[in-house]
Design a protein around this motif. Structure first.
Motif, mmCIF file in Angstrom:
data_model
loop_
_atom_site.group_PDB
_atom_site.id
_atom_site.type_symbol
_atom_site.label_atom_id
_atom_site.label_comp_id
_atom_site.label_asym_id
_atom_site.label_seq_id
_atom_site.Cartn_x
_atom_site.Cartn_y
_atom_site.Cartn_z
ATOM 1 N N ARG A 1 -1.937 -9.987 3.272
ATOM 2 C CA ARG A 1 -3.747 -9.900 3.837
ATOM 3 C C ARG A 1 -4.312 -9.347 2.414
ATOM 4 N NH1 ARG A 1 -3.666 -3.344 5.957
ATOM 5 N NH2 ARG A 1 -3.655 -3.520 3.417
ATOM 6 N N GLU A 2 -4.411 -8.548 1.303
ATOM 7 C CA GLU A 2 -4.627 -8.351 0.060
ATOM 8 C C GLU A 2 -4.556 -9.522 -0.796
ATOM 9 O OE1 GLU A 2 -6.205 -5.507 -0.379
ATOM 10 O OE2 GLU A 2 -5.377 -5.437 1.293
ATOM 11 N N VAL A 3 -3.624 -10.598 -1.168
ATOM 12 C CA VAL A 3 -3.465 -12.031 -1.416
ATOM 13 C C VAL A 3 -5.235 -12.741 -1.302
ATOM 14 C CG1 VAL A 3 -3.423 -14.392 -1.637
ATOM 15 C CG2 VAL A 3 -1.260 -12.549 -1.604
ATOM 16 N N MET A 4 -5.444 -12.523 0.635
ATOM 17 C CA MET A 4 -6.397 -13.493 0.969
ATOM 18 C C MET A 4 -7.709 -12.287 0.871
ATOM 19 S SD MET A 4 -5.146 -13.801 4.891
ATOM 20 C CE MET A 4 -3.727 -13.385 5.779
ATOM 21 N N ARG A 5 -7.914 -11.072 0.585
ATOM 22 C CA ARG A 5 -9.355 -10.832 0.381
ATOM 23 C C ARG A 5 -9.245 -10.570 -1.845
ATOM 24 N NH1 ARG A 5 -8.427 -5.040 1.278
ATOM 25 N NH2 ARG A 5 -11.131 -4.528 1.083
ATOM 26 N N THR A 6 -8.560 -10.674 -1.702
ATOM 27 C CA THR A 6 -8.344 -11.227 -3.681
ATOM 28 C C THR A 6 -8.986 -12.252 -3.538
ATOM 29 O OG1 THR A 6 -6.642 -9.431 -3.637
ATOM 30 C CG2 THR A 6 -7.719 -11.552 -5.687
ATOM 31 N N TYR A 7 -8.528 -13.615 -2.656
ATOM 32 C CA TYR A 7 -8.980 -14.850 -2.853
ATOM 33 C C TYR A 7 -10.684 -14.803 -1.915
ATOM 34 C CZ TYR A 7 -5.870 -17.233 -5.181
ATOM 35 O OH TYR A 7 -4.219 -17.416 -6.525
#
Ligand SMILES: *Cc1c(COP(=O)(O)O)cnc(C)c1O
Length: 456
Positions: free
Chosen positions: A175-181
């Motif tokens: 989830r946080e990888v997605m939000r980072t992108y």
């Protein structure tokens, strides 16, 4: 003179394929057409274009054009992580003491950690090219959402991901990888959509399901101007994009004059397997060569080995088109297998039709055996594999051990679809000795299969 085969066979940048290959063009008997869920008639490009980008709708329905040019923008994105290496598994061969030669095509060499990026960038590109503002999708375990968010960030396209609520809460890292992108990640069911509000009212506190997340993502796409829905597997357009895996594999083998005897891939919705085998299956269909092609699926979700070949909904929410495929029924809920990417009730209609024509065989494996193979592979080859990919490893090891019995020097090629860094809870269960195998009974399977839509 026989050339020494390097540990890794790299292609040069200019050897990267310029076109995707559409195996449907070489099939005499084509996969059955996908149907409009409302009318049960073959769906048209116009109808599909309400949900999907126009260019992708065209690719989806095109079963005659053999090659599609890969646009330069997509090729330049591919260059960040492609061509991916084809590795000769010398250390694994040594460990197994097998005369077989084992090769694997590694697709985990990007931040999203799997082959899914190959299609994510293509789908995002066509959306951008059509002048759209953004795309919506669902994600279960999160591999697809991660890949799509990377692709959308590159093209400056809005990315809305409906993530099954229990994964959203229990798997914060993807989830946080997605939000980072820059993606907008919403736990599903949400209060953003009508269908989400309805499900929340009906089942207060529900932790969601993939079917529900799909319904929300589709509603979000059709109710916002300038948005379309995208999907990470199963569809024929996704197999087309994933053919880059097979084309590169074939180019690398050809470079050293190696003829594969056996090609092995894990099968969830069928996109990596379909992409890997496409050029080889094409040769078989044209009568130019022969290969043993093996699809490997989890024993807990055995759509090819125990399903039926029939029309079914592609999603539990019954909003996507119907496809004729090997299926366990869209109502089938597989047990909590740790290979999240293989927990799909059906199989790509292209792979299904090739399987029905006898071009490939299928087998199912139990997850504890899969993790044993994963651990062995991690120790000798240095890559910690995704649980999904490890299904292919397991079959490749089994086949290499058979060669040890018979003394055959077979060339075994398998697809290593990704890394397992986000799957450490699964590895923890395995290491603690508490991982279980669940195999559905015939009775379990009968219930969902008996509810297949009546089409023919
Ligand atoms: C999603 C996924 C799969 C399965 O999907 P297919 O469409 O069947 O290829 C396999 N391996 C990994 C690492 C995945 O993320």
């Amino acid at each position: 003179m026989k050339q020494e085969i390097p540990y890794k066979i790299y292609l040069e940048e200019n050897e990267m394929p310029r076109q995707w290959y559409n195996v449907r063009a070489d099939m005499k008997k084509k996969p059955a057409p996908i149907l409009n869920p409302a009318t049960l008639k073959p769906i048209t490009v116009e109808e599909l274009s309400a949900i999907f980008c126009e260019e992708l709708a065209k690719q989806e329905l095109d079963d005659t054009t053999p090659y599609f040019e890969i646009p330069e923008e997509i090729r330049s994105f591919y260059r960040m992580y492609r061509p991916s290496p084809l590795t000769r598994a010398y250390c694994l061969e040594e460990k197994l003491q097998t005369p077989a030669h084992i090769y694997y095509k590694f697709e985990g060499n990007n931040t999203s950690g799997s082959h899914k990026l190959n299609s994510a960038i293509a789908q995002a590109y066509y959306a951008k090219n059509q002048g759209l503002k953004g795309v919506t999708t669902e994600t279960g375990a999160g591999q697809w959402g991660t890949a799509l968010s990377m692709a959308c960030a590159y093209l400056d396209l809005d990315c809305q991901v409906y993530m099954v609520k229990c994964s959203y809460e229990q798997k914060p890292f993807r989830r946080e990888v997605m939000r980072t992108y820059g993606a907008h990640v919403t736990p599903s069911p949400s209060i953003n959509t009508e269908v989400g509000r309805k499900i929340n009212a009906e089942f207060p506190g529900t932790s969601g399901s993939l079917g529900c997340a799909i319904s929300e993502a589709v509603e979000a796409a059709v109710s916002q101007k300038g948005y379309r829905y995208v999907l990470g597997s199963v569809l024929s357009q996704v197999l087309l994009h994933q053919s880059i895996i097979g084309l590169e594999t074939k180019a690398a083998l050809d470079k050293y004059g190696i003829k594969a005897d056996m090609i092995i891939g894990c099968a969830g919705g069928g996109s990596n397997l379909g992409g890997l085998i496409s050029p080889f299956a094409g040769q078989m269909l044209r009568g130019e060569a022969n290969y043993d092609i093996i699809a490997v699926e989890p024993a807990s979700c055995p759509s090819l080995t125990r399903g039926v070949y029939a029309y079914d909904f592609c999603d539990t929410g019954k909003v996507c088109p119907l496809a004729k495929m090997y299926t366990l029924g869209s109502g089938f809920i597989p047990s909590a297998n740790h290979a999240g990417g293989l927990r799909y009730h059906g199989m790509s209609s292209v792979v299904s039709e090739l399987y029905d024509q006898g071009l490939l065989t299928a087998r199912s494996v139990e997850q504890t055996k899969v993790f044993e193979a994963a651990q062995l592979f991690a120790k000798v080859e240095g890559i910690l594999p995704a649980p999904e990919s490890s299904h292919a490893i397991k079959a490749a090891i089994d086949e290499a051990l058979k060669c040890k019995e018979t003394g055959e020097e077979k060339n075994i090629v398998f697809g290593l679809t990704g890394t397992g860094y986000f799957d450490m809870v699964a590895y923890q269960k395995f290491n603690d000795g508490v991982m279980q195998d669940y195999i559905p009974t015939d009775e379990d399977l009968k219930t969902a299969i008996s509810k297949l839509p009546k089409v023919d």
